[in-house]
Design a protein around this motif. Structure first.
Motif, PDB file in Angstrom:
ATOM      1  N   THR A 397       0.849  -1.195   0.000  1.00 32.15           N
ATOM      2  CA  THR A 397       0.000   0.000   0.000  1.00 32.15           C
ATOM      3  C   THR A 397       0.881   1.239   0.000  1.00 32.15           C
ATOM      4  N   ILE A 398       0.678   2.077  -1.009  1.00 32.66           N
ATOM      5  CA  ILE A 398       1.420   3.341  -1.077  1.00 32.66           C
ATOM      6  C   ILE A 398       0.794   4.285  -0.050  1.00 32.66           C
ATOM      7  N   ARG A 399       1.606   4.766   0.905  1.00 30.89           N
ATOM      8  CA  ARG A 399       1.010   5.642   1.934  1.00 30.89           C
ATOM      9  C   ARG A 399       1.767   6.970   2.018  1.00 30.89           C
ATOM     10  N   ARG A 400       1.269   7.939   1.242  1.00 32.02           N
ATOM     11  CA  ARG A 400       1.749   9.329   1.385  1.00 32.02           C
ATOM     12  C   ARG A 400       0.506  10.203   1.327  1.00 32.02           C
ATOM     13  N   PRO A 401      -0.346  10.108   2.349  1.00 31.12           N
ATOM     14  CA  PRO A 401      -1.636  10.789   2.258  1.00 31.12           C
ATOM     15  C   PRO A 401      -1.511  12.293   2.120  1.00 31.12           C
ATOM     16  N   ASP A 402      -0.391  12.857   2.559  1.00 32.41           N
ATOM     17  CA  ASP A 402      -0.229  14.308   2.464  1.00 32.41           C
ATOM     18  C   ASP A 402       0.084  14.760   1.038  1.00 32.41           C
ATOM     19  N   ALA A 403       0.330  13.815   0.128  1.00 34.02           N
ATOM     20  CA  ALA A 403       0.566  14.198  -1.276  1.00 34.02           C
ATOM     21  C   ALA A 403      -0.241  13.276  -2.183  1.00 34.02           C
ATOM     22  N   LEU A 404      -1.415  12.882  -1.727  1.00 33.53           N
ATOM     23  CA  LEU A 404      -2.284  11.985  -2.506  1.00 33.53           C
ATOM     24  C   LEU A 404      -1.493  10.805  -3.077  1.00 33.53           C
ATOM     25  N   ASN A 405      -0.604  10.273  -2.252  1.00 36.62           N
ATOM     26  CA  ASN A 405       0.206   9.086  -2.587  1.00 36.62           C
ATOM     27  C   ASN A 405       1.100   9.296  -3.816  1.00 36.62           C
ATOM     28  N   ALA A 406       1.563  10.545  -4.013  1.00 32.54           N
ATOM     29  CA  ALA A 406       2.437  10.813  -5.176  1.00 32.54           C
ATOM     30  C   ALA A 406       3.741  10.014  -5.046  1.00 32.54           C
ATOM     31  N   LEU A 407       4.235   9.630  -6.208  1.00 29.24           N
ATOM     32  CA  LEU A 407       5.403   8.733  -6.287  1.00 29.24           C
ATOM     33  C   LEU A 407       6.716   9.491  -6.389  1.00 29.24           C
ATOM     34  N   HIS A 408       7.748   8.947  -5.810  1.00 28.51           N
ATOM     35  CA  HIS A 408       9.089   9.439  -6.126  1.00 28.51           C
ATOM     36  C   HIS A 408      10.045   8.258  -6.129  1.00 28.51           C
ATOM     37  N   ASP A 409      11.300   8.536  -6.424  1.00 28.60           N
ATOM     38  CA  ASP A 409      12.244   7.431  -6.602  1.00 28.60           C
ATOM     39  C   ASP A 409      12.389   6.571  -5.350  1.00 28.60           C
ATOM     40  N   GLN A 410      12.394   7.212  -4.151  1.00 25.81           N
ATOM     41  CA  GLN A 410      12.566   6.393  -2.935  1.00 25.81           C
ATOM     42  C   GLN A 410      11.382   5.465  -2.715  1.00 25.81           C
ATOM     43  N   MET A 411      10.194   5.980  -3.018  1.00 26.42           N
ATOM     44  CA  MET A 411       9.017   5.114  -2.855  1.00 26.42           C
ATOM     45  C   MET A 411       9.079   3.951  -3.858  1.00 26.42           C
ATOM     46  N   ASN A 412       9.442   4.274  -5.087  1.00 26.10           N
ATOM     47  CA  ASN A 412       9.595   3.211  -6.086  1.00 26.10           C
ATOM     48  C   ASN A 412      10.592   2.161  -5.609  1.00 26.10           C
ATOM     49  N   ASP A 413      11.694   2.646  -5.029  1.00 20.19           N
ATOM     50  CA  ASP A 413      12.726   1.704  -4.564  1.00 20.19           C
ATOM     51  C   ASP A 413      12.184   0.812  -3.451  1.00 20.19           C
ATOM     52  N   GLU A 414      11.347   1.396  -2.584  1.00 18.40           N
ATOM     53  CA  GLU A 414      10.776   0.573  -1.504  1.00 18.40           C
ATOM     54  C   GLU A 414       9.874  -0.524  -2.084  1.00 18.40           C
ATOM     55  N   ILE A 415       9.049  -0.140  -3.060  1.00 19.52           N
ATOM     56  CA  ILE A 415       8.151  -1.135  -3.669  1.00 19.52           C
ATOM     57  C   ILE A 415       8.994  -2.229  -4.325  1.00 19.52           C
ATOM     58  N   LEU A 416      10.007  -1.772  -5.060  1.00 16.58           N
ATOM     59  CA  LEU A 416      10.866  -2.732  -5.763  1.00 16.58           C
ATOM     60  C   LEU A 416      11.556  -3.664  -4.769  1.00 16.58           C
ATOM     61  N   SER A 417      11.962  -3.119  -3.636  1.00 17.11           N
ATOM     62  CA  SER A 417      12.692  -3.982  -2.693  1.00 17.11           C
ATOM     63  C   SER A 417      11.767  -5.062  -2.116  1.00 17.11           C
ATOM     64  N   VAL A 418      10.495  -4.751  -1.915  1.00 14.65           N
ATOM     65  CA  VAL A 418       9.564  -5.794  -1.430  1.00 14.65           C
ATOM     66  C   VAL A 418       9.394  -6.862  -2.515  1.00 14.65           C
ATOM     67  N   ILE A 419       9.229  -6.397  -3.740  1.00 18.99           N
ATOM     68  CA  ILE A 419       9.027  -7.360  -4.836  1.00 18.99           C
ATOM     69  C   ILE A 419      10.255  -8.263  -4.973  1.00 18.99           C
ATOM     70  N   GLU A 420      11.423  -7.639  -4.986  1.00 21.73           N
ATOM     71  CA  GLU A 420      12.647  -8.441  -5.167  1.00 21.73           C
ATOM     72  C   GLU A 420      12.837  -9.432  -4.022  1.00 21.73           C
ATOM     73  N   ARG A 421      12.420  -9.003  -2.835  1.00 22.87           N
ATOM     74  CA  ARG A 421      12.619  -9.880  -1.667  1.00 22.87           C
ATOM     75  C   ARG A 421      11.725 -11.112  -1.724  1.00 22.87           C
ATOM     76  N   PHE A 422      10.527 -10.956  -2.289  1.00 16.91           N
ATOM     77  CA  PHE A 422       9.565 -12.064  -2.192  1.00 16.91           C
ATOM     78  C   PHE A 422       9.209 -12.736  -3.508  1.00 16.91           C
ATOM     79  N   GLU A 423       9.737 -12.250  -4.623  1.00 16.97           N
ATOM     80  CA  GLU A 423       9.246 -12.826  -5.887  1.00 16.97           C
ATOM     81  C   GLU A 423       9.677 -14.276  -6.090  1.00 16.97           C
ATOM     82  N   ASN A 424      10.733 -14.680  -5.400  1.00 20.35           N
ATOM     83  CA  ASN A 424      11.124 -16.087  -5.534  1.00 20.35           C
ATOM     84  C   ASN A 424      10.664 -16.928  -4.347  1.00 20.35           C
TER      85      ASN A 424
END
Ligand code: COA
Length: 673
Positions: A397-424
């Motif tokens: 869940t993207i949680r940046r309610p103060d910016a309507l969940n707007a994306l930036h590189d650090q958030m992308n990296d966090e999402i990617l790190s969860v995916i990379e950790r669990f995809e296998n």
């Protein structure tokens, strides 16, 4: 109590649903504000506002009707909501009229005896099932609810001023209360646009430990030969309003005296309130945003002391499990007005500097908490996302309610790190990406990051490439990722969603590529991917990219962008989980083949809402879309988009569009071309 089964409160099925009848006790300031929030967000709710003074009730009525007028004028309130707020409220002196309520929310003065007296009276009227919550910033539940006959129905709900618009609410369960209440309250708040933050039942909970001690330290600083104006001026690096300014607005001096005296009694004399709070009623200080010149040595003293108390309280809250790191980080921003949360500040400053500040602070203020582990260990958590496990799926869940969940590189990296950790991980069948709350999946790339790229095409193109790392990874995955679109999906938010292997949306969700209204092009796939995934709808995508036309969920379903529509958040998540089961056998990569997009119809440089757009940026878009369509690999086609984004960042239109967004005005492209 702190660790909830689900981090995203809307994932769970609520046991009680929304309340039908609420009583708010106390028509001071916060009671009417809470009443307005509840009535405007919960359909069908009837609310009884009770006070002992006719005058207070009259003032509350005026206050609420003022909010309604303002809300209508600013289009923040619909006519329907306005009618609900006006007609579904009873102002009364008569406690007996709360007998049928299913939630009593006490918002009286911060006084233990008074609160206990109120609860005694309330309990003699309501049924044993009625929920009781207290709005207090500091008094623990174990103290104020000690005499309740039916304790299990009680919890703390601490709102922040102004309670109708400040999204933060601390929710505090306690050992006498039913633990499921915390989740019930989190669900209600989250479903009505608030951001519930869970804290342990200790004095001052989570956020007032920060706020009260920040202000108290400011008070002590006045003994060091600095002025309130100097303190507020230096503090403005970290907060939108300095401590003395906020104390003036909130009449906060007595609160600091009371809560810090309590904290000193429980935790040691280093918490005693600065004596000056007893002799001053209003501070001679600056307004929010104002600054004055401060001598460097004074500036360093003030800065070190304020950061010292902030970091010291932060590590103490984590070491004593008073709150989770991500709730504390977010709460400091949205409830207390910090520009960055304490962990982000620590990260930016580096551990050596944080250690220095904490060492100096521990010498100046002996007894104050010191870190129990290395600073790096406090920084190791996801700041922008929540991760849940449900039925073999990871829900991110993207949680940046103060910016309507707007994306930036650090958030992308966090999402990617969860995916990379669990995809296998064989126990994880797939991933669901969703947004926090019911309003936004994601409002696009974080516009706040754009100004620094203006005029630098290479840097802007590189930022696009970096933000695309997550999307490129999803492109190559063999485990499914489903976008569960819970609200608006704009710009980069839609670009992220369209890279997922399936999209499911709430009925009221909508899509838009508004970049052209900012004078830029969508840089991470929107000029490429929709044409390759859904070529039959190329005309519609031209309209979206070039004219910022909106697309509803129904339209998206019709053209095959969506695989399903859901009526509620819970249904959305369930449908996404079902989709993961079916998708596993039918994953399709985005085509590398060039795509025939047909002749583009001549498009007027005018947005769907009639505003003039930049001809120069439209030309960049048209050429990029045509060029990318002919590329023989997806990678090459995406590269066209990154470069076009870089080119658009160098136009006068981009400068105008992005400044206009930040200045909250309409851009004027007639001046830029
Ligand atoms: N990047 C950074 N912050 C954003 C954002 C984004 N993409 N979208 C919204 N926000 C912030 C706003 O600046 C505002 O912050 P503030 O309260 O500190 O001023 C907050 O989120 C709430 O948005 P607000 O604009 O006040 O809500 P609204 O209901 O008036 O309007 C939108 C909602 C979505 C129409 C409007 O926020 C918007 O146009 N956002 C930009 C969308 C966009 O262009 N995305 C593509 C980016 S490339």
């Amino acid at each position: 109590m702190l660790k909830r089964e689900h981090q995203n409160p809307l994932i769970q099925t609520p046991s009680r649903g929304f309340p039908k009848a609420v009583a708010v006790i106390g028509a001071g300031t916060i009671g009417p504000d809470i009443s307005y929030y509840l009535l405007s967000t919960i359909p069908g709710l009837s609310l009884t506002l009770v006070d002992l003074s006719e005058e207070s009730l009259e003032r509350a009525k005026e206050r609420i009707s003022g909010y309604v007028k303002k809300g209508l004028k600013r289009k923040k309130l619909t006519q329907n909501q306005a009618e609900r707020v006006t007609h579904n409220i009873t102002y009364t002196l008569d406690y007996e009229s709360i007998s049928g309520c299913d939630w009593v929310l006490e918002a009286a003065t911060e006084n233990v005896d008074l609160k206990r007296k109120i609860f005694k009276q309330v309990e003699s009227i309501i049924s044993p099932q009625t929920l009781i919550t207290s709005n207090t910033s500091s008094l623990p539940a174990s103290l104020i609810f000690a005499d309740l006959q039916y304790k299990q129905r009680s919890a703390i709900t601490h709102f922040f001023a102004p309670a109708f618009s400040n999204p933060a609410v601390e929710v505090v369960g306690w050992e006498g209360g039913d633990d499921t209440l915390v989740d019930q309250l989190r669900w209600i708040f989250s479903a009505t646009g608030k951001v519930p933050l869970v804290a342990a039942d200790v004095l001052c909970f989570m956020l007032d430990r920060i706020f009260d001690n920040w202000c108290n330290e400011a008070g002590y600083l006045l003994d060091q030969g600095v002025t309130a104006q100097e303190v507020d001026s230096v503090a403005s690096e970290f907060v939108f309003a300095g401590p003395f300014c906020v104390l003036n607005i909130a009449n906060g001096n007595p609160i600091i005296i009371e809560t810090n005296t309590f904290q000193a009694q429980e935790e040691g004399n280093h918490y005693l309130p600065a004596p000056i709070f007893s002799s001053v009623s209003k501070w001679n200080t600056l307004l929010p945003g104002e600054t004055i010149d401060v001598d460097v040595s004074k500036r360093d003293l003030i800065r070190d002391r304020l950061l010292g108390v902030l970091f010291s309280q932060t590590v103490d809250i984590i070491d004593n499990e008073i709150a989770s790191s991500n709730d504390l980080e977010l709460g400091c921003r949205i409830a207390l007005g910090f520009k960055k949360g304490p962990f982000e500040l620590m990260q930016d400053m580096g551990t050596t500097e944080v250690d220095r500040i904490l060492t100096v602070f521990s010498v100046d203020r002996p007894g104050m908490p010191v870190p129990k582990k290395s600073i790096n260990d406090y920084l190791n958590f996801y700041r922008h996302i929540l991760v849940d496990d449900l039925k073999g799926c990871k829900i991110i869940t993207i949680r940046r309610p103060d910016a309507l969940n707007a994306l930036h590189d650090q958030m992308n990296d966090e999402i990617l790190s969860v995916i990379e950790r669990f995809e296998n991980d064989p126990d994880v069948r797939g991933f669901i990406l969703t947004g926090y709350g019911t309003r936004a999946f994601c409002a696009g790339a974080d516009i706040g990051r754009f100004p620094s790229m203006l005029g630098n095409s290479d840097e802007a193109a590189q930022y696009s490439r970096e933000c695309s790392r997550l999307l490129r990874h999803i492109d190559g995955m063999s485990k499914p990722v489903v976008a569960a679109i819970n609200g608006l999906a704009l710009g980069g938010g839609f670009e992220l969603a369209m890279r997922c292997h399936s999209l499911i949306a709430l009925k009221e969700a909508w899509f838009q590529l508004p970049e052209i209204t900012l004078g830029i092009v969508p840089g991470i796939g929107a000029m490429v991917v929709p044409y390759r995934k859904w070529p039959h709808a190329a005309d519609l995508f031209h309209g979206m990219v070039i004219n910022a036309q909106k697309m509803s969920s129904e339209e998206a379903l019709k053209i095959g962008v969506l695989d399903g529509i859901a009526d509620s958040y819970h249904e959305l998540i369930e449908a996404s989980i079902d989709r993961i089961n079916t998708l596993s056998s039918e994953m399709k990569a985005i085509s590398d083949q060039p795509v025939e997009i047909g002749e583009m119809p001549p498009i007027k440089p005018q947005s769907a809402s009639g505003d003039l757009l930049s001809k120069e940026v439209i030309a960049i878009m048209e050429s990029a879309i045509a060029d990318a369509a002919q590329k023989t690999t997806l990678e090459e086609a995406l590269e066209v988009g990154y470069i076009a984004f870089g080119a658009s960042a160098c136009t006068a239109a981009a400068r105008e569009g992005i400044c206009a967004f930040q200045e909250r005005r309409r851009p004027d492209y007639s001046l830029t071309g």
